[in-house]
Scaffold this motif. Structure first.
Motif, PDB file in Angstrom:
ATOM      1  N   ARG A 157       0.837  -1.215   0.000  1.00 38.55           N
ATOM      2  CA  ARG A 157       0.000   0.000   0.000  1.00 38.55           C
ATOM      3  C   ARG A 157       0.868   1.261   0.000  1.00 38.55           C
ATOM      4  NH1 ARG A 157      -3.050  -3.706   3.064  1.00 38.55           N
ATOM      5  NH2 ARG A 157      -2.013  -3.150   5.015  1.00 38.55           N
ATOM      6  N   ALA A 160       2.073   1.897  -3.499  1.00 37.99           N
ATOM      7  CA  ALA A 160       0.971   2.467  -4.277  1.00 37.99           C
ATOM      8  C   ALA A 160       0.811   3.958  -3.962  1.00 37.99           C
ATOM      9  CB  ALA A 160      -0.320   1.711  -3.983  1.00 37.99           C
ATOM     10  N   GLN A 161       0.972   4.315  -2.691  1.00 38.65           N
ATOM     11  CA  GLN A 161       0.899   5.726  -2.314  1.00 38.65           C
ATOM     12  C   GLN A 161       2.077   6.500  -2.902  1.00 38.65           C
ATOM     13  OE1 GLN A 161       0.245   6.378   1.867  1.00 38.65           O
ATOM     14  NE2 GLN A 161       0.463   8.590   1.717  1.00 38.65           N
ATOM     15  N   GLN A 163       3.553   5.797  -5.686  1.00 34.53           N
ATOM     16  CA  GLN A 163       3.242   5.971  -7.111  1.00 34.53           C
ATOM     17  C   GLN A 163       2.324   7.172  -7.325  1.00 34.53           C
ATOM     18  OE1 GLN A 163       1.261   2.647  -8.954  1.00 34.53           O
ATOM     19  NE2 GLN A 163       1.561   3.438 -11.025  1.00 34.53           N
ATOM     20  N   ARG A 164       1.323   7.307  -6.481  1.00 33.92           N
ATOM     21  CA  ARG A 164       0.404   8.449  -6.604  1.00 33.92           C
ATOM     22  C   ARG A 164       1.128   9.760  -6.335  1.00 33.92           C
ATOM     23  NH1 ARG A 164      -2.861   4.629  -3.884  1.00 33.92           N
ATOM     24  NH2 ARG A 164      -2.563   5.656  -1.871  1.00 33.92           N
ATOM     25  N   PHE A 165       2.026   9.741  -5.360  1.00 36.72           N
ATOM     26  CA  PHE A 165       2.789  10.949  -5.034  1.00 36.72           C
ATOM     27  C   PHE A 165       3.648  11.376  -6.220  1.00 36.72           C
ATOM     28  CE2 PHE A 165       6.599  13.093  -3.570  1.00 36.72           C
ATOM     29  CZ  PHE A 165       6.098  14.053  -2.706  1.00 36.72           C
ATOM     30  N   ALA A 167       3.254  10.651  -9.404  1.00 38.68           N
ATOM     31  CA  ALA A 167       2.399  11.128 -10.498  1.00 38.68           C
ATOM     32  C   ALA A 167       1.934  12.560 -10.257  1.00 38.68           C
ATOM     33  CB  ALA A 167       1.209  10.186 -10.650  1.00 38.68           C
ATOM     34  N   ARG A 168       1.745  12.903  -8.992  1.00 42.40           N
ATOM     35  CA  ARG A 168       1.236  14.223  -8.633  1.00 42.40           C
ATOM     36  C   ARG A 168       2.331  15.285  -8.553  1.00 42.40           C
ATOM     37  NH1 ARG A 168      -0.525  12.985  -3.753  1.00 42.40           N
ATOM     38  NH2 ARG A 168       1.017  14.156  -2.559  1.00 42.40           N
TER      39      ARG A 168
END
Length: 255
Positions: A157, A160-161, A163-165, A167-168
């Motif tokens: 998890r 995954a977080q 990865q989101r960071f 991308a942002r």
């Protein structure tokens, strides 16, 4: 085991040297036999001769240990460990009864910005990532220092977080380094990172970093996107395994 030797000096044009090191809060041993290693670690960090040094388990302060050890540094550990001419960036991950600790990044190149994100997965482990933007030889390089959790599901998890960071917060065409203690010796995290473009040097046997005295697994990694991996090195010997329960990992990349 053998590793690909690193012979190019860190200041060589077009070469980026990155080190990651879990310093075990600057103290080794348990109870009354524990010893202060932060002074030796300061010399060790300088010897790494890295452009970027990613550190985990770095204490900002600890009142109990400061009272126990006569030579406890008067400044936070990240600041103390930074060689002359290096900038230090620290952000806290965990608050404890006697102080706080987290991740740090030291660099010989100008720091253009930094931020922190909490990636704690449950209330028993306080975890975070440190994102620092550095200007290296005229190029903006993004570096993220991580220290993932002890539970496999938490690590998945947290990646995954991460990865989101990315991308942002990180431009898709910017060189990116993600380094730290991943607390994982399998291949699942490696595959997940590869899924969003992060790779490490793979042309040598695994660079075992833990436990320092007799390393059997590789918990520490340096992954990159937009850079070419050139080699890995793990310093070995008594002087290194006395300082922390991890050995440092040094990686080189072509910009």
């Amino acid at each position: 085991m053998t590793h690909t030797p690193i012979e190019l000096p860190a200041e060589h044009s077009g070469i980026l040297r990155v080190a990651t090191y879990n310093i075990h809060k600057g103290v080794q041993g348990l109870g009354p036999t524990r010893r202060l290693e932060i002074h030796n670690l300061g010399l060790a960090v300088e010897q790494l001769d890295a452009d970027i040094v990613c550190l985990q388990e770095v204490r900002k302060m600890n009142h109990k240990e400061a009272g126990y050890f006569e030579r406890w540094p008067r400044v936070p550990q990240a600041e103390y460990l930074a060689p002359e001419g290096y900038a230090s960036v620290y952000r806290t991950n965990a608050y404890t009864r006697h102080g706080e600790h987290g991740n740090a990044l030291l660099t010989r190149w100008p720091v253009m910005g930094h931020q922190h994100e909490d990636i704690s997965d449950h209330r028993f482990e306080q975890r975070g990532l440190l994102h620092v933007e550095v200007e290296v030889q005229g190029r903006r390089v993004h570096a993220i220092v991580v220290h993932l959790g002890l539970i496999p599901g938490s690590r998945i998890r947290q990646v995954a977080q991460l990865q989101r960071f990315i991308a942002r917060e990180v431009p898709g065409d910017a060189p990116l380094v993600v380094a730290g203690d991943f607390n994982d010796w399998g291949l699942q995290i490696k595959r997940m990172l590869a899924g969003f473009g992060l790779f490490e040097y793979d042309d040598a046997p695994r660079a075992f970093t833990y436990p320092a005295r007799l390393p059997l697994v590789q918990l520490d990694h340096v992954y990159v996107r937009g850079l070419t991996p050139l080699g890995l090195h793990v310093p070995r010997g008594r002087i290194w395994w006395r300082m922390s329960d991890h050995l440092p990992l040094i990686a080189e990349f072509r910009l």
